[in-house]
Design a protein around this motif. Sequence first.
Motif, PDB file in Angstrom:
ATOM      1  N   ASN A  50       0.794  -1.227   0.000  1.00 19.05           N
ATOM      2  CA  ASN A  50       0.000   0.000   0.000  1.00 19.05           C
ATOM      3  C   ASN A  50       0.826   1.277   0.000  1.00 19.05           C
ATOM      4  OD1 ASN A  50      -2.593  -1.350   0.158  1.00 19.05           O
ATOM      5  ND2 ASN A  50      -1.994  -1.918   2.245  1.00 19.05           N
ATOM      6  N   PHE A  51       2.146   1.156  -0.096  1.00 16.66           N
ATOM      7  CA  PHE A  51       2.981   2.357  -0.113  1.00 16.66           C
ATOM      8  C   PHE A  51       2.619   3.220  -1.315  1.00 16.66           C
ATOM      9  CE2 PHE A  51       6.716   4.719  -1.496  1.00 16.66           C
ATOM     10  CZ  PHE A  51       7.106   5.350  -0.313  1.00 16.66           C
ATOM     11  N   LYS A  52       2.368   4.508  -1.084  1.00 20.97           N
ATOM     12  CA  LYS A  52       1.956   5.406  -2.151  1.00 20.97           C
ATOM     13  C   LYS A  52       3.168   5.904  -2.944  1.00 20.97           C
ATOM     14  CE  LYS A  52      -2.488   5.612  -1.064  1.00 20.97           C
ATOM     15  NZ  LYS A  52      -2.479   4.737   0.114  1.00 20.97           N
ATOM     16  N   TRP A  53       3.002   5.895  -4.238  1.00 22.71           N
ATOM     17  CA  TRP A  53       4.076   6.352  -5.135  1.00 22.71           C
ATOM     18  C   TRP A  53       4.447   7.803  -4.827  1.00 22.71           C
ATOM     19  CZ3 TRP A  53       3.563   5.889 -11.228  1.00 22.71           C
ATOM     20  CH2 TRP A  53       4.819   6.125 -11.814  1.00 22.71           C
ATOM     21  N   LYS A  54       3.472   8.626  -4.507  1.00 23.22           N
ATOM     22  CA  LYS A  54       3.722  10.039  -4.246  1.00 23.22           C
ATOM     23  C   LYS A  54       4.613  10.269  -3.027  1.00 23.22           C
ATOM     24  CE  LYS A  54      -0.373  10.805  -1.334  1.00 23.22           C
ATOM     25  NZ  LYS A  54       0.402  11.062  -0.097  1.00 23.22           N
ATOM     26  N   ASP A  55       4.687   9.254  -2.150  1.00 22.03           N
ATOM     27  CA  ASP A  55       5.447   9.413  -0.908  1.00 22.03           C
ATOM     28  C   ASP A  55       6.931   9.107  -1.075  1.00 22.03           C
ATOM     29  OD1 ASP A  55       3.201  10.234   0.455  1.00 22.03           O
ATOM     30  OD2 ASP A  55       2.646   8.198   1.063  1.00 22.03           O
ATOM     31  N   MET A  56       7.344   8.742  -2.265  1.00 18.30           N
ATOM     32  CA  MET A  56       8.776   8.588  -2.561  1.00 18.30           C
ATOM     33  C   MET A  56       9.313   9.952  -2.977  1.00 18.30           C
ATOM     34  SD  MET A  56      10.664   6.266  -5.506  1.00 18.30           S
ATOM     35  CE  MET A  56      10.836   4.777  -4.514  1.00 18.30           C
ATOM     36  N   PRO A  57      10.244  10.528  -2.227  1.00 17.56           N
ATOM     37  CA  PRO A  57      10.791  11.845  -2.600  1.00 17.56           C
ATOM     38  C   PRO A  57      11.428  11.792  -3.993  1.00 17.56           C
ATOM     39  CG  PRO A  57      11.454  11.232  -0.371  1.00 17.56           C
ATOM     40  CD  PRO A  57      10.823  10.013  -0.982  1.00 17.56           C
ATOM     41  N   GLY A  58      11.165  12.820  -4.790  1.00 18.08           N
ATOM     42  CA  GLY A  58      11.745  12.868  -6.124  1.00 18.08           C
ATOM     43  C   GLY A  58      11.193  11.828  -7.063  1.00 18.08           C
ATOM     44  N   ASN A  59       9.970  11.366  -6.831  1.00 19.56           N
ATOM     45  CA  ASN A  59       9.372  10.319  -7.660  1.00 19.56           C
ATOM     46  C   ASN A  59       9.198  10.789  -9.100  1.00 19.56           C
ATOM     47  OD1 ASN A  59       6.500  11.416  -8.111  1.00 19.56           O
ATOM     48  ND2 ASN A  59       6.744  11.576  -5.883  1.00 19.56           N
ATOM     49  N   LEU A  60       8.972   9.821  -9.983  1.00 22.38           N
ATOM     50  CA  LEU A  60       8.855  10.098 -11.415  1.00 22.38           C
ATOM     51  C   LEU A  60       7.418  10.024 -11.922  1.00 22.38           C
ATOM     52  CD1 LEU A  60      11.974   8.109 -12.710  1.00 22.38           C
ATOM     53  CD2 LEU A  60      11.770  10.577 -12.340  1.00 22.38           C
ATOM     54  N   ILE A  61       6.440  10.225 -11.058  1.00 21.87           N
ATOM     55  CA  ILE A  61       5.040  10.203 -11.502  1.00 21.87           C
ATOM     56  C   ILE A  61       4.840  11.204 -12.641  1.00 21.87           C
ATOM     57  CG2 ILE A  61       2.659  10.685 -10.853  1.00 21.87           C
ATOM     58  CD1 ILE A  61       3.316   9.882  -8.021  1.00 21.87           C
ATOM     59  N   PRO A  62       4.268  10.775 -13.768  1.00 22.29           N
ATOM     60  CA  PRO A  62       3.973  11.736 -14.846  1.00 22.29           C
ATOM     61  C   PRO A  62       2.761  12.587 -14.468  1.00 22.29           C
ATOM     62  CG  PRO A  62       3.234   9.538 -15.466  1.00 22.29           C
ATOM     63  CD  PRO A  62       3.950   9.383 -14.159  1.00 22.29           C
ATOM     64  N   ALA A  63       3.023  13.745 -13.860  1.00 20.59           N
ATOM     65  CA  ALA A  63       1.963  14.569 -13.294  1.00 20.59           C
ATOM     66  C   ALA A  63       1.007  15.106 -14.357  1.00 20.59           C
ATOM     67  CB  ALA A  63       2.575  15.724 -12.505  1.00 20.59           C
ATOM     68  N   ASP A  64       1.458  15.190 -15.604  1.00 20.41           N
ATOM     69  CA  ASP A  64       0.581  15.675 -16.671  1.00 20.41           C
ATOM     70  C   ASP A  64      -0.369  14.592 -17.174  1.00 20.41           C
ATOM     71  OD1 ASP A  64       1.783  18.135 -16.542  1.00 20.41           O
ATOM     72  OD2 ASP A  64       3.197  17.732 -18.176  1.00 20.41           O
ATOM     73  N   PHE A  65      -0.115  13.341 -16.756  1.00 21.65           N
ATOM     74  CA  PHE A  65      -0.954  12.227 -17.208  1.00 21.65           C
ATOM     75  C   PHE A  65      -1.989  11.859 -16.145  1.00 21.65           C
ATOM     76  CE2 PHE A  65      -1.994   7.754 -17.902  1.00 21.65           C
ATOM     77  CZ  PHE A  65      -2.238   7.716 -19.267  1.00 21.65           C
ATOM     78  N   TYR A  66      -1.551  11.783 -14.893  1.00 23.27           N
ATOM     79  CA  TYR A  66      -2.452  11.423 -13.797  1.00 23.27           C
ATOM     80  C   TYR A  66      -3.001  12.676 -13.122  1.00 23.27           C
ATOM     81  CZ  TYR A  66      -0.522   6.661 -14.088  1.00 23.27           C
ATOM     82  OH  TYR A  66      -0.143   5.416 -14.510  1.00 23.27           O
ATOM     83  N   SER A  67      -4.285  12.657 -12.797  1.00 26.96           N
ATOM     84  CA  SER A  67      -4.903  13.773 -12.091  1.00 26.96           C
ATOM     85  C   SER A  67      -4.400  13.831 -10.658  1.00 26.96           C
ATOM     86  CB  SER A  67      -6.427  13.613 -12.089  1.00 26.96           C
ATOM     87  OG  SER A  67      -6.807  12.522 -11.256  1.00 26.96           O
ATOM     88  N   ALA A  68      -4.647  14.936  -9.985  1.00 27.51           N
ATOM     89  CA  ALA A  68      -4.242  15.072  -8.590  1.00 27.51           C
ATOM     90  C   ALA A  68      -4.918  14.011  -7.726  1.00 27.51           C
ATOM     91  CB  ALA A  68      -4.585  16.467  -8.084  1.00 27.51           C
ATOM     92  N   GLU A  69      -6.168  13.693  -8.031  1.00 25.74           N
ATOM     93  CA  GLU A  69      -6.895  12.679  -7.268  1.00 25.74           C
ATOM     94  C   GLU A  69      -6.272  11.295  -7.485  1.00 25.74           C
ATOM     95  OE1 GLU A  69      -9.310  16.197  -7.872  1.00 25.74           O
ATOM     96  OE2 GLU A  69      -8.282  14.866  -9.312  1.00 25.74           O
ATOM     97  N   GLU A  70      -5.868  11.016  -8.726  1.00 21.09           N
ATOM     98  CA  GLU A  70      -5.226   9.730  -9.009  1.00 21.09           C
ATOM     99  C   GLU A  70      -3.862   9.637  -8.340  1.00 21.09           C
ATOM    100  OE1 GLU A  70      -7.323   8.969 -13.378  1.00 21.09           O
ATOM    101  OE2 GLU A  70      -5.386   9.987 -13.242  1.00 21.09           O
TER     102      GLU A  70
END
Length: 413
Positions: A180-200
């Motif tokens: 259940n570790f959230k991807w956003k909680d990894m500092p400097g993560n590579l989440i494509p913020a332009d693809f996923y909404s803030a809610e996602e």
Amino acid sequence: MRKLLTAVLSTAVLGTAFAAAPASAGGRDHDVRFATYNLSLNRPAQGLLREHLANPDVDDVYRRQARNVAEVIQRAAPDVVLLNEFDYDPEAVRLFAENFLAVSQNGAKAQRYLYRYVAPSNTGISSGFDLNNNGVIDTTPGDQAYGDDSFGFGLFPGQYGMVVYSKYPIDPRGVRTFQNFKWKDMPGNLIPADFYSAEEQAVLRLSSKSHWDVPVKVGRKTVHFLVSHPTPPTFDGPEDRNGRRNHDEIRFWADYVTPGKSSYVYDDRGRRGGLKKGQLFVIAGDQNADPADGDSYDDAIHQLTGHPLINTRTTPASAGAAEAATLQGGANLTHTGDPRFDTADFSDTAPGNLRADYVLPRVNIKVTGSGVFWPVRSDPLSRLTGVYDPAWAAVNGFPTSDHRLVWADLAMR
């Protein structure tokens, strides 16, 4: 065989460790063979794997594949092994151990794994969001779109899961899971913020399956078996969401074993931090990343193979992999990596054969031997690896798997 359920971990962890009466393990003068094997025992519908493993004598493609992958494990005879792409089902875990591994296949020595660990996977768990951005939220299990909108790709909950088998005791109280570790909680993560909404982004989980720290007791020593199966860095678009996730799933272990870099980590029971200084570990799994070739994002696997705390002086190899690259040609001819180190037969697809599977011990653990189970074609055991054949299409196109078992013998004196 009498079996004792020694521990069922808390519901927060949602994992199960099993054990039976102790038996001798090893047999290599105190060396311990650790292995990883993506054996493609995933099935197209929930419950099918249990059904197939409960009836081993039925002669169909599913049972033949199960017998073949069991024979590969018997021929390699690992003491501790991670199996990737094994649908989540504790009963199937028991059935495979008792009906296949503990029964000699074609004269190979039966293998008895008295300690086992299994826990749920993120695969096929609905996110409730349109994660593939196709304009539809698919919450009906069984199709591609549902898999794309799940926390990890799967047609049903637990498809493509994983399990650990061991001849040495597993410490059930010490197991940590990070499903259940959230991807956003990894500092400097590579989440494509332009693809996923803030809610996602708020709910996205890092692990496409899970990350487990499974402590194995070898004599007086504890070895943390750090296992996972990052998503392939493909099946996406220009945003490279899977490539980025693969990179960060691999990074998780690089940070976890590094004191001072793992303070952000929390497990499924809320405990924080990674390994303590000096603790022994072996990282294993189908990392879906090659050091030189393929579609990895930003040299993802170099986070491990270039890590100062990880022993990479020995690279498991096989003559069969080198032969396959030459005979199959195609994309293999453009690769820059040494084909002897390949662990997956992808010649029927664009990437060509790659090194995808790893057993990586801590730097102070001596590797006394290693290998990849990939026989040359003149070897009678090559029937277990084969080449892509539509006759095996129901089980990924091979008599066993498109991946090969990788092992390393570790001096644990």
